[in-house]
Design a protein around this motif. Structure first.
Motif, mmCIF file in Angstrom:
data_model
loop_
_atom_site.group_PDB
_atom_site.id
_atom_site.type_symbol
_atom_site.label_atom_id
_atom_site.label_comp_id
_atom_site.label_asym_id
_atom_site.label_seq_id
_atom_site.Cartn_x
_atom_site.Cartn_y
_atom_site.Cartn_z
ATOM 1 N N SER A 178 8.986 -109.655 71.773
ATOM 2 C CA SER A 178 9.531 -109.309 72.046
ATOM 3 C C SER A 178 9.888 -107.646 71.283
ATOM 4 N N PHE A 179 11.086 -106.640 71.597
ATOM 5 C CA PHE A 179 10.679 -105.135 71.525
ATOM 6 C C PHE A 179 11.537 -105.015 69.909
ATOM 7 N N LEU A 180 10.470 -104.015 69.122
ATOM 8 C CA LEU A 180 11.273 -104.190 67.945
ATOM 9 C C LEU A 180 12.343 -105.396 67.008
ATOM 10 N N PRO A 181 10.280 -106.341 67.416
ATOM 11 C CA PRO A 181 11.518 -107.699 66.778
ATOM 12 C C PRO A 181 11.243 -107.551 65.369
ATOM 13 N N PHE A 182 11.430 -106.726 64.396
ATOM 14 C CA PHE A 182 11.978 -106.568 62.994
ATOM 15 C C PHE A 182 12.929 -105.120 62.973
ATOM 16 N N GLY A 183 13.349 -105.069 63.965
ATOM 17 C CA GLY A 183 14.497 -103.991 64.155
ATOM 18 C C GLY A 183 14.147 -102.417 64.047
ATOM 19 N N VAL A 184 14.905 -101.120 63.805
ATOM 20 C CA VAL A 184 14.468 -99.993 63.934
ATOM 21 C C VAL A 184 13.578 -100.104 63.192
ATOM 22 N N PRO A 185 12.560 -99.694 63.064
ATOM 23 C CA PRO A 185 11.158 -98.720 62.422
ATOM 24 C C PRO A 185 11.937 -97.916 61.467
ATOM 25 N N LYS A 186 11.026 -97.944 60.141
ATOM 26 C CA LYS A 186 11.282 -96.877 59.381
ATOM 27 C C LYS A 186 10.094 -96.599 58.087
ATOM 28 N N PHE A 187 10.207 -94.756 58.482
ATOM 29 C CA PHE A 187 8.820 -93.948 58.665
ATOM 30 C C PHE A 187 8.912 -93.640 57.233
ATOM 31 N N ASP A 188 8.016 -93.975 56.713
ATOM 32 C CA ASP A 188 7.070 -93.826 54.855
ATOM 33 C C ASP A 188 5.540 -93.128 55.264
ATOM 34 N N LEU A 189 5.878 -92.009 55.219
ATOM 35 C CA LEU A 189 3.957 -91.565 55.046
ATOM 36 C C LEU A 189 3.557 -92.026 54.156
ATOM 37 N N MET A 190 4.088 -92.329 52.755
ATOM 38 C CA MET A 190 3.211 -93.166 51.794
ATOM 39 C C MET A 190 2.840 -94.065 51.698
ATOM 40 N N ALA A 191 3.932 -94.921 52.492
ATOM 41 C CA ALA A 191 4.039 -96.360 52.834
ATOM 42 C C ALA A 191 2.953 -96.246 53.832
ATOM 43 N N ALA A 192 3.043 -95.507 54.181
ATOM 44 C CA ALA A 192 2.332 -96.217 55.515
ATOM 45 C C ALA A 192 0.255 -95.324 55.037
ATOM 46 N N LEU A 193 0.304 -94.966 54.312
ATOM 47 C CA LEU A 193 -1.021 -93.993 54.070
ATOM 48 C C LEU A 193 -2.584 -94.929 53.594
ATOM 49 N N PRO A 194 -2.451 -96.275 53.108
ATOM 50 C CA PRO A 194 -3.402 -97.677 53.352
ATOM 51 C C PRO A 194 -3.565 -97.284 54.973
ATOM 52 N N LEU A 195 -2.996 -97.832 55.987
ATOM 53 C CA LEU A 195 -3.244 -97.530 57.033
ATOM 54 C C LEU A 195 -4.159 -96.836 57.399
ATOM 55 N N ILE A 196 -3.330 -95.095 57.446
ATOM 56 C CA ILE A 196 -4.120 -94.236 58.023
ATOM 57 C C ILE A 196 -5.229 -94.339 57.413
ATOM 58 N N ILE A 197 -5.406 -94.254 55.812
ATOM 59 C CA ILE A 197 -6.868 -94.237 55.558
ATOM 60 C C ILE A 197 -8.204 -95.178 55.978
ATOM 61 N N PHE A 198 -6.801 -96.520 56.576
ATOM 62 C CA PHE A 198 -8.110 -96.964 57.222
ATOM 63 C C PHE A 198 -8.976 -96.547 58.632
ATOM 64 N N SER A 199 -7.621 -95.843 59.236
ATOM 65 C CA SER A 199 -7.535 -95.682 60.722
ATOM 66 C C SER A 199 -8.880 -94.395 60.835
ATOM 67 N N LEU A 200 -9.392 -94.303 59.948
ATOM 68 C CA LEU A 200 -10.768 -92.670 59.462
ATOM 69 C C LEU A 200 -11.693 -94.313 59.722
ATOM 70 N N ILE A 201 -11.871 -94.790 58.381
ATOM 71 C CA ILE A 201 -12.950 -95.925 59.063
ATOM 72 C C ILE A 201 -12.861 -97.171 60.266
ATOM 73 N N SER A 202 -11.827 -96.707 60.502
ATOM 74 C CA SER A 202 -11.719 -97.378 62.436
ATOM 75 C C SER A 202 -12.602 -96.789 63.270
ATOM 76 N N MET A 203 -12.921 -95.501 63.149
ATOM 77 C CA MET A 203 -13.371 -94.263 64.069
ATOM 78 C C MET A 203 -14.692 -94.755 63.810
ATOM 79 N N VAL A 204 -15.011 -94.496 62.522
ATOM 80 C CA VAL A 204 -16.601 -94.562 62.538
ATOM 81 C C VAL A 204 -16.716 -95.926 62.762
ATOM 82 N N GLU A 205 -16.295 -96.707 62.956
ATOM 83 C CA GLU A 205 -16.488 -98.164 63.202
ATOM 84 C C GLU A 205 -16.795 -97.891 65.033
#
Length: 475
Positions: A262-289
């Motif tokens: 299903s497209f957007l199974p949880f409904g329309v996404p909400k964008f909260d930069l502070m809430a997303a910060l842990p995943l964004i930090i992980f993206s750095l780890i992912s780039m190293v890997e």
């Protein structure tokens, strides 16, 4: 290739110690990328359809536990209905399949054009669950989309740092990846300490039986059948579980036959930069890997790797698939080191094998009964297969480390401290449990900590100010 190597060394100011940023020094002469018979690089070789299918299926069965476990973890933690769980399982398999196709074909600089398998990362799943619990599912989905965009923003800066990832750093990273994945496979065999059935002797027997079958097939068979030793070992281990009464097969409903995400199974996404910060930090780890994985898969298929050219292609593939995954309810979909050992063990280096793997994953995602059938393979059998495959990744790391003079004072300390930083959080879970959450996420990732520590110490010893010594090459 000598001209390219010379220019890379000149550009980075590297000496024999760090051999350029692993740009062009990957291969032994017997792994050169051009076949004398037909002039086609092994990674671009097109095999017969029958071979593509069985070799592609082998990759899929080795990694199939990851998407299944990730979805079931999300469903249990967030209370999903059975219908939503099946829908997300379908989406995860399809996204992994499409990502595998993207990395294998690599159109327009997006994807490595090498035999990569893509999977939902374990850490991103945990972070997705935490964000959803602290906010809501729409915000968690928005965090995945923001992280996909962050890959593209961060990548140009990360690319400039690749000169600080010589063979010493990459070898350390692969060794830590191997140890970490072996631990994960070991937990599939034993279960988690303190849980019912932990270290059940039957599960341990099944794991070792799977390993034994794999070794026997590799020793006794020849040709294509030897290359399928991992798949045959997994099948034999599953049959052993059936004979021992440890294969709990339930009737598989044939309806619904087809499961479409299903497209957007949880409904329309909400964008909260502070809430997303842990995943964004992980993206750095992912780039190293992803850096280590790109070098490792290049090593396995006999392809000369230029980090500044090839690593960004891999990362762009991760970014695109994470964006698509976020639209269909998954967490980050990233390249995996899980199939590198399969490539090395089988010697089958064609990226068209993982093209077939991608197609099989998409079919599994669309056909709900097939997805459920995969979940019946005992975890102990998958763990036994994983132990072999992931140990081979460690051997590749050791082989790369051999190219650095470890008798050199600086190299010795870099490797020792990097292994300390990487092994402690792997061997002692909860080591950083009292630290703030965002800091804990980074420190607890042994692979990232080992790689970052090695890169930082490499910079300290060989790039910052005057070099304190001139190491000698180790032949």
């Amino acid at each position: 290739m000598a001209d390219i190597s010379a220019s890379a060394v000149a550009e980075t100011g590297s000496d024999v110690h760090n051999e350029a940023p692993y740009s062009t020094r990957l291969q032994d002469s017997h792994l050169k990328a051009v076949s004398e018979e037909n002039g086609i690089a092994p990674v671009d070789e097109r095999l017969a359809l029958s071979k593509l299918f069985v070799f592609g299926l082998q990759h899929v069965l080795v990694m199939a536990a990851a998407p299944i476990a990730s979805v079931f973890m999300m469903a249990k933690a967030l209370g999903f209905s059975s219908q939503l769980t099946i829908n997300l399982l379908s989406a995860t398999f399809i996204m992994c399949g499409l990502g595998t196709l993207l990395q294998s074909f690599g159109p327009r600089g997006i994807g490595a054009r090498m035999p990569f398998i893509m999977l939902p990362g374990g850490a991103p799943i945990v972070l997705f669950i935490l964000i959803a619990q602290q906010t809501d599912l729409q915000t968690a989905a928005g965090a995945v989309l923001l992280t996909g965009l962050a890959y593209f923003v961060i990548l140009p800066m990360f690319r400039r740092c690749l000169r600080f990832f010589p063979s010493l750093v990459v070898g350390t990273m692969l060794l830590l990846v191997s140890i970490n994945l072996i631990k994960v496979s070991g937990l599939l065999i034993t279960g988690n300490p303190g849980t019912p059935g932990f270290a059940n002797p039957l599960n341990i027997f099944l794991a070792f039986a799977t390993i034994l079958f794999t070794v026997l097939f590799s020793r006794l068979l020849s040709g294509m059948w030897r290359q399928l030793s991992i798949l045959l070992g997994l099948v034999a281990g599953t049959f052993t579980a059936f004979v021992c009464g440890a294969l709990h097969v339930e009737p598989i409903p044939l309806w619904p036959l087809v499961s479409v995400p299903s497209f957007l199974p949880f409904g329309v996404p909400k964008f909260d930069l502070m809430a997303a910060l842990p995943l964004i930090i992980f993206s750095l780890i992912s780039m190293v890997e992803a850096t280590g994985q790109t070098v490792a898969i290049g090593e396995a298929v006999g392809k000369d790797i230029d980090q500044r050219r090839d690593v960004p292609k891999t990362i762009r593939g991760d970014a695109v698939m994470s964006l698509f995954g976020g639209l269909f309810g998954t967490s980050l979909i990233v390249t995996s080191g899980e199939n590198i050992g399969v490539v090395r063990a089988t010697g089958v280096r064609s990226r068209y094998v993982t093209v077939m793997s991608g197609l099989i994953l998409v079919i599994f995602g669309l056909l709900a009964p097939l997805t459920k059938l995969l979940s019946f393979v005992p975890e102990a059998v998958i763990g036994g297969t994983g132990v072999i495959v992931f140990a081979i990744v460690g051997i590749m790391g050791i082989d790369i480390l051999r190219r650095t003079d470890l008798r050199n004072h600086a190299n010795m300390y870099i490797l020792a401290i990097a292994l300390c930083a990487g092994l402690l959080p792997i061997l002692i879970p909860g080591l950083y449990s009292k630290f703030p959450p965002n800091v804990r996420m980074l420190l607890s990732n042994g692979v990232a900590m080992g790689a970052i520590t090695a890169a930082a110490l490499n910079f300290l010893f060989f790039h910052l100010g005057k070099k304190n010594e001139t190491p000698t090459n180790m032949h």
